[in-house]
Scaffold this motif. Structure first.
Motif, short mmCIF file in Angstrom:
data_model
loop_
_atom_site.label_atom_id
_atom_site.label_comp_id
_atom_site.label_asym_id
_atom_site.label_seq_id
_atom_site.Cartn_x
_atom_site.Cartn_y
_atom_site.Cartn_z
N GLU A 1 0.85 -1.19 0.00
CA GLU A 1 0.00 0.00 0.00
C GLU A 1 0.89 1.23 0.00
O GLU A 1 1.87 1.29 0.73
CB GLU A 1 -0.91 0.03 1.23
N HIS A 2 0.52 2.22 -0.83
CA HIS A 2 1.30 3.45 -0.85
C HIS A 2 0.43 4.62 -1.30
O HIS A 2 -0.73 4.46 -1.64
CB HIS A 2 2.56 3.30 -1.71
N PHE A 3 1.04 5.80 -1.26
CA PHE A 3 0.32 7.06 -1.44
C PHE A 3 1.25 8.04 -2.15
O PHE A 3 2.45 8.05 -1.88
CB PHE A 3 -0.04 7.59 -0.04
N GLU B 1 1.13 13.50 -5.82
CA GLU B 1 0.93 13.86 -7.24
C GLU B 1 0.18 12.73 -7.95
O GLU B 1 0.17 11.60 -7.47
CB GLU B 1 2.30 14.04 -7.92
N PRO B 2 -0.42 13.01 -9.11
CA PRO B 2 -1.01 11.92 -9.89
C PRO B 2 0.08 10.90 -10.22
O PRO B 2 1.25 11.25 -10.37
CB PRO B 2 -1.50 12.60 -11.17
N SER B 3 -0.31 9.64 -10.34
CA SER B 3 0.67 8.61 -10.66
C SER B 3 0.10 7.66 -11.71
O SER B 3 -1.10 7.67 -11.98
CB SER B 3 1.09 7.84 -9.41
N THR C 1 -6.13 -1.76 -5.88
CA THR C 1 -7.29 -1.19 -5.22
C THR C 1 -7.02 0.28 -4.96
O THR C 1 -5.97 0.62 -4.42
CB THR C 1 -7.56 -1.90 -3.88
N PHE C 2 -7.92 1.14 -5.39
CA PHE C 2 -7.84 2.55 -4.99
C PHE C 2 -9.26 3.07 -4.83
O PHE C 2 -10.13 2.80 -5.64
CB PHE C 2 -6.98 3.41 -5.92
N GLY C 3 -9.46 3.78 -3.73
CA GLY C 3 -10.83 4.15 -3.37
C GLY C 3 -11.59 2.87 -3.12
O GLY C 3 -11.12 1.98 -2.42
N GLU C 4 -12.74 2.72 -3.73
CA GLU C 4 -13.53 1.50 -3.62
C GLU C 4 -13.45 0.67 -4.89
O GLU C 4 -14.25 -0.25 -5.09
CB GLU C 4 -14.97 1.86 -3.28
N LYS C 5 -12.49 1.00 -5.76
CA LYS C 5 -12.36 0.29 -7.03
C LYS C 5 -11.31 -0.82 -6.93
O LYS C 5 -10.23 -0.60 -6.39
CB LYS C 5 -11.93 1.27 -8.14
N PHE C 6 -11.65 -1.99 -7.46
CA PHE C 6 -10.72 -3.09 -7.60
C PHE C 6 -10.41 -3.22 -9.08
O PHE C 6 -11.32 -3.42 -9.89
CB PHE C 6 -11.34 -4.40 -7.08
N VAL C 7 -9.15 -3.11 -9.44
CA VAL C 7 -8.74 -3.13 -10.84
C VAL C 7 -7.71 -4.23 -11.06
O VAL C 7 -6.60 -4.13 -10.54
CB VAL C 7 -8.13 -1.76 -11.25
N PRO C 8 -8.05 -5.28 -11.83
CA PRO C 8 -7.01 -6.25 -12.16
C PRO C 8 -6.11 -5.61 -13.21
O PRO C 8 -6.59 -5.13 -14.25
CB PRO C 8 -7.79 -7.44 -12.72
N LEU C 9 -4.82 -5.54 -12.94
CA LEU C 9 -3.90 -4.93 -13.90
C LEU C 9 -3.69 -5.87 -15.08
O LEU C 9 -3.65 -7.08 -14.93
CB LEU C 9 -2.56 -4.61 -13.23
N VAL C 10 -3.55 -5.26 -16.26
CA VAL C 10 -3.30 -5.99 -17.50
C VAL C 10 -1.88 -5.68 -17.94
O VAL C 10 -1.44 -4.52 -17.85
CB VAL C 10 -4.31 -5.54 -18.59
N LEU C 11 -1.14 -6.69 -18.40
CA LEU C 11 0.25 -6.47 -18.82
C LEU C 11 0.37 -5.29 -19.76
O LEU C 11 -0.40 -5.17 -20.73
CB LEU C 11 0.79 -7.73 -19.51
N GLN D 1 -3.26 12.26 -4.21
CA GLN D 1 -3.79 12.16 -2.85
C GLN D 1 -4.63 10.91 -2.60
O GLN D 1 -5.42 10.88 -1.66
CB GLN D 1 -4.64 13.40 -2.50
N MET D 2 -4.47 9.88 -3.43
CA MET D 2 -5.26 8.67 -3.25
C MET D 2 -4.36 7.49 -2.87
O MET D 2 -3.47 7.12 -3.62
CB MET D 2 -6.04 8.31 -4.51
N SER D 3 -4.61 6.94 -1.71
CA SER D 3 -3.90 5.74 -1.30
C SER D 3 -4.33 4.60 -2.21
O SER D 3 -5.50 4.51 -2.59
CB SER D 3 -4.27 5.42 0.15
N HIS D 4 -3.38 3.76 -2.59
CA HIS D 4 -3.70 2.63 -3.44
C HIS D 4 -2.87 1.42 -3.04
O HIS D 4 -1.79 1.56 -2.47
CB HIS D 4 -3.56 2.96 -4.93
N THR D 5 -3.41 0.25 -3.33
CA THR D 5 -2.80 -1.00 -2.90
C THR D 5 -2.58 -1.91 -4.10
O THR D 5 -3.44 -2.00 -4.98
CB THR D 5 -3.73 -1.71 -1.89
N LEU D 6 -1.43 -2.56 -4.12
CA LEU D 6 -1.12 -3.56 -5.13
C LEU D 6 -1.04 -4.91 -4.42
O LEU D 6 -0.40 -5.02 -3.37
CB LEU D 6 0.21 -3.27 -5.80
N LYS D 7 -1.68 -5.93 -4.99
CA LYS D 7 -1.62 -7.27 -4.41
C LYS D 7 -1.29 -8.27 -5.50
O LYS D 7 -1.97 -8.32 -6.53
CB LYS D 7 -2.94 -7.66 -3.76
N ASN D 8 -0.25 -9.06 -5.27
CA ASN D 8 0.11 -10.11 -6.21
C ASN D 8 -0.87 -11.26 -5.99
O ASN D 8 -0.85 -11.92 -4.95
CB ASN D 8 1.55 -10.58 -5.98
#
Length: 80
Positions: free
Chosen positions: A23-25, A28-30, A42-52, A61-68
């Motif tokens: 999890e990180h923050f 600036e926009p990223s 995951t950011f906000g209430e959105k779950f997004v599966p990343l695509v290669l 200003q949005m905390s977001h989480t990456l999960k393998n």
């Protein structure tokens, strides 16, 4: 590979082991790009599966989480 980033100020290479969560923050926009593996973001209430090689924009200003969610190491680039 052809990746176009809108905010290439700083690049971080994030390596996640299977099941690892990061999890990180940013103030600036990223942008996040999955280079290897299977990752759910995951950011906000959105779950997004990343695509290669697909770029995901994250608002400032949005905390977001990456999960393998895969069984192998995952590699993600983050620019901000």
């Amino acid at each position: 590979m052809d990746i176009h980033l809108k905010h290439p100020f700083f690049m971080a290479k994030i390596i996640l082991e299977p099941g690892e969560v990061f999890e990180h923050f940013h103030s600036e926009p990223s942008q996040t790009v999955l280079l290897e593996g299977m990752v759910q973001m995951t950011f906000g209430e959105k779950f997004v599966p990343l695509v290669l090689n697909q770029t995901v924009d994250v608002p400032a200003q949005m905390s977001h989480t990456l999960k393998n969610v895969g069984t192998k190491e995952a590699v993600v680039w983050c620019s901000h």
